[in-house]
Design a protein around this motif. Sequence first.
Motif, short mmCIF file in Angstrom:
data_model
loop_
_atom_site.label_atom_id
_atom_site.label_comp_id
_atom_site.label_asym_id
_atom_site.label_seq_id
_atom_site.Cartn_x
_atom_site.Cartn_y
_atom_site.Cartn_z
N UNK A 296 -0.16 4.91 -1.29
CA UNK A 296 0.71 6.09 -1.19
C UNK A 296 1.87 5.91 -2.16
N UNK A 297 2.24 6.99 -2.85
CA UNK A 297 3.33 6.98 -3.82
C UNK A 297 4.39 7.99 -3.40
N UNK A 298 5.67 7.63 -3.54
CA UNK A 298 6.75 8.52 -3.12
C UNK A 298 7.97 8.29 -4.00
N UNK A 299 8.57 9.39 -4.42
CA UNK A 299 9.80 9.30 -5.20
C UNK A 299 10.62 10.54 -5.00
N UNK A 300 11.93 10.41 -5.17
CA UNK A 300 12.82 11.55 -4.98
C UNK A 300 13.63 11.81 -6.23
N UNK A 301 13.97 13.07 -6.39
CA UNK A 301 14.81 13.47 -7.50
C UNK A 301 16.04 14.13 -6.88
N UNK A 302 17.24 13.61 -7.16
CA UNK A 302 18.44 14.22 -6.58
C UNK A 302 18.56 15.68 -7.00
N UNK A 303 18.95 16.52 -6.04
CA UNK A 303 19.18 17.93 -6.34
C UNK A 303 20.60 18.05 -6.87
N UNK A 304 20.75 18.65 -8.03
CA UNK A 304 22.06 18.78 -8.67
C UNK A 304 22.69 20.10 -8.22
N UNK A 305 23.94 20.04 -7.79
CA UNK A 305 24.66 21.24 -7.35
C UNK A 305 24.99 22.12 -8.55
N UNK A 306 25.01 23.44 -8.35
CA UNK A 306 25.37 24.34 -9.44
C UNK A 306 26.80 24.07 -9.93
N UNK B 77 0.82 -1.21 0.00
CA UNK B 77 0.00 0.00 0.00
C UNK B 77 0.85 1.26 0.00
N UNK B 78 2.16 1.11 0.16
CA UNK B 78 3.09 2.24 0.07
C UNK B 78 4.16 1.90 -0.95
N UNK B 79 4.32 2.77 -1.95
CA UNK B 79 5.30 2.55 -3.00
C UNK B 79 6.38 3.60 -2.91
N UNK B 80 7.65 3.18 -2.84
CA UNK B 80 8.78 4.11 -2.79
C UNK B 80 9.64 3.84 -4.02
#
Length: 189
Positions: free
Chosen positions: A141-151, A50-53
Amino acid sequence: MSGLFSDIGMKTVWGLRSSRVRWGAVLGFVAALMLPSVALALPNFTIAPTTLNFGNVAVGVTSSGIDVVVTNVSGASQVLSSVAGGAPVDATNFGGVQSCAGITLAAGASCAFTYVFHPTTAGLLTSSASFSINGQAFSVSLRGGVPVVAPAGVTSVPTLGQWLLMLLSLLGAAMGALALGRGRAGVRR
């Protein structure tokens, strides 16, 4: 005592005069008012998970699909004649398809709602999806992350812990400078 409940002499019960009240009858009446005489329906289907990561997925890339498996636990074949919903609330960053509508599931058999993550922006993204099968409701529930790229030119971005250590170091240095300044002010030449 005449059974589980005894007859107790009372002068009034709910404003009615009576010399004896059968408490078993009173409790039975109250129970009949409080408990509806409707057969309890056991669920015909279960879902898992019921929770997807989805973990970290780069912007513009679509993740592998994760199945939410719907299993017939009723003990008899079920025709899935009424399948409704299932689309993620955030359809911009999440998607889904299903293989359940209109099929017959034998007892113990399964079908699936498959979800993917296709982020359009950086950061942690969440959503949910709700659907029903033959009137039985489910939520995922759905959850995902996107890495933040440094300048460009920045090799790493400090973590919260690193920021706190730097702040404590600066505060310690400032406190030390104040202490030294006070010590010298008290010395006369």
